[in-house]
Design a protein around this motif. Structure first.
Motif, PDB file in Angstrom:
ATOM      1  N   ARG A  98       0.840  -1.212   0.000  1.00 19.94           N
ATOM      2  CA  ARG A  98       0.000   0.000   0.000  1.00 19.94           C
ATOM      3  C   ARG A  98       0.869   1.254   0.000  1.00 19.94           C
ATOM      4  O   ARG A  98       0.597   2.204  -0.728  1.00 19.94           O
ATOM      5  CB  ARG A  98      -0.923   0.013   1.218  1.00 19.94           C
ATOM      6  N   LYS A  99       1.905   1.233   0.817  1.00 19.62           N
ATOM      7  CA  LYS A  99       2.811   2.385   0.905  1.00 19.62           C
ATOM      8  C   LYS A  99       3.489   2.636  -0.441  1.00 19.62           C
ATOM      9  O   LYS A  99       3.606   3.785  -0.883  1.00 19.62           O
ATOM     10  CB  LYS A  99       3.862   2.129   1.990  1.00 19.62           C
ATOM     11  N   GLU A 100       3.901   1.578  -1.128  1.00 16.74           N
ATOM     12  CA  GLU A 100       4.548   1.729  -2.433  1.00 16.74           C
ATOM     13  C   GLU A 100       3.559   2.257  -3.474  1.00 16.74           C
ATOM     14  O   GLU A 100       3.918   3.080  -4.319  1.00 16.74           O
ATOM     15  CB  GLU A 100       5.150   0.395  -2.894  1.00 16.74           C
ATOM     16  N   ILE A 140       1.455   6.838  -6.754  1.00 16.82           N
ATOM     17  CA  ILE A 140       0.397   7.818  -7.014  1.00 16.82           C
ATOM     18  C   ILE A 140       0.956   9.229  -6.866  1.00 16.82           C
ATOM     19  O   ILE A 140       0.726  10.085  -7.721  1.00 16.82           O
ATOM     20  CB  ILE A 140      -0.809   7.610  -6.072  1.00 16.82           C
ATOM     21  N   SER A 141       1.689   9.467  -5.788  1.00 18.90           N
ATOM     22  CA  SER A 141       2.292  10.793  -5.565  1.00 18.90           C
ATOM     23  C   SER A 141       3.239  11.162  -6.690  1.00 18.90           C
ATOM     24  O   SER A 141       3.258  12.312  -7.152  1.00 18.90           O
ATOM     25  CB  SER A 141       3.046  10.822  -4.234  1.00 18.90           C
ATOM     26  N   MET A 176       2.553  15.058 -13.246  1.00 21.15           N
ATOM     27  CA  MET A 176       1.486  15.627 -14.065  1.00 21.15           C
ATOM     28  C   MET A 176       1.324  17.119 -13.790  1.00 21.15           C
ATOM     29  O   MET A 176       0.952  17.884 -14.677  1.00 21.15           O
ATOM     30  CB  MET A 176       0.155  14.896 -13.829  1.00 21.15           C
ATOM     31  N   ASP A 177       1.659  17.558 -12.566  1.00 19.03           N
ATOM     32  CA  ASP A 177       1.607  18.995 -12.249  1.00 19.03           C
ATOM     33  C   ASP A 177       2.622  19.783 -13.076  1.00 19.03           C
ATOM     34  O   ASP A 177       2.407  20.944 -13.384  1.00 19.03           O
ATOM     35  CB  ASP A 177       1.882  19.235 -10.758  1.00 19.03           C
ATOM     36  N   CYS A 191      -4.571   6.813 -11.376  1.00 16.39           N
ATOM     37  CA  CYS A 191      -4.502   7.128  -9.944  1.00 16.39           C
ATOM     38  C   CYS A 191      -5.783   6.722  -9.222  1.00 16.39           C
ATOM     39  O   CYS A 191      -5.730   6.235  -8.085  1.00 16.39           O
ATOM     40  CB  CYS A 191      -4.213   8.607  -9.729  1.00 16.39           C
ATOM     41  N   SER A 192      -6.922   6.884  -9.871  1.00 18.12           N
ATOM     42  CA  SER A 192      -8.193   6.485  -9.264  1.00 18.12           C
ATOM     43  C   SER A 192      -8.230   4.979  -9.010  1.00 18.12           C
ATOM     44  O   SER A 192      -8.666   4.528  -7.943  1.00 18.12           O
ATOM     45  CB  SER A 192      -9.369   6.877 -10.155  1.00 18.12           C
ATOM     46  N   LEU A 193      -7.776   4.206  -9.993  1.00 16.73           N
ATOM     47  CA  LEU A 193      -7.727   2.753  -9.807  1.00 16.73           C
ATOM     48  C   LEU A 193      -6.766   2.373  -8.680  1.00 16.73           C
ATOM     49  O   LEU A 193      -7.073   1.511  -7.854  1.00 16.73           O
ATOM     50  CB  LEU A 193      -7.298   2.057 -11.097  1.00 16.73           C
TER      51      LEU A 193
END
Length: 120
Positions: free
Chosen positions: A6-8, A13-14, A20-21, A111-113
């Motif tokens: 989960r952490k990975e 995601i980050s 993308m920013d 990212c949503s998935l």
């Protein structure tokens, strides 16, 4: 899904969100975006493989439990995310003109998935 995976996923995601920013059209045309997505996809494939291994090594009784069903759901979601990575990588490989908005939209879908995996 264990906490390390989960952490990975959160880290990936980050990474997607930050990149993308800062996305600019020239980053799409010079191949940097394709390379970036290939790298993140590889990390997600590794996480998916680890989750599949963990599921396959669960006792049958546990595979049929809520925990096993959640693991299967996470694997399915990770595979969906991998398919989205393949789509965007294929489009970028073919030289398809993609706008910054198109790339950001696909990245948002990924990212949503991945968020769904974290909270499954």
């Amino acid at each position: 899904m264990n906490n390390a995976r989960r952490k990975e996923i959160k880290k990936q995601i980050s990474c997607i969100e930050v990149n993308m920013d800062w996305l600019k059209p020239e980053m799409i045309s010079d191949g940097r975006v394709k390379e970036f997505f290939e790298s993140v996809k590889s990390e997600i494939e590794s996480i998916c493989s680890d989750e599949e291994f963990a599921y396959d090594n669960m006792p049958e009784g546990l595979q049929c439990s809520m925990r096993g069903e959640t693991a299967e759901e996470c694997i399915d979601l990770l595979n969906e995310a991998i398919d989205l990575f393949d789509e965007i990588i294929d489009e970028l490989s073919k030289g398809t003109e993609m706008s910054v908005e198109d790339v950001k939209e696909k990245a948002s879908d990924i990212c949503s998935l991945l968020d769904d995996v974290i909270y499954a």
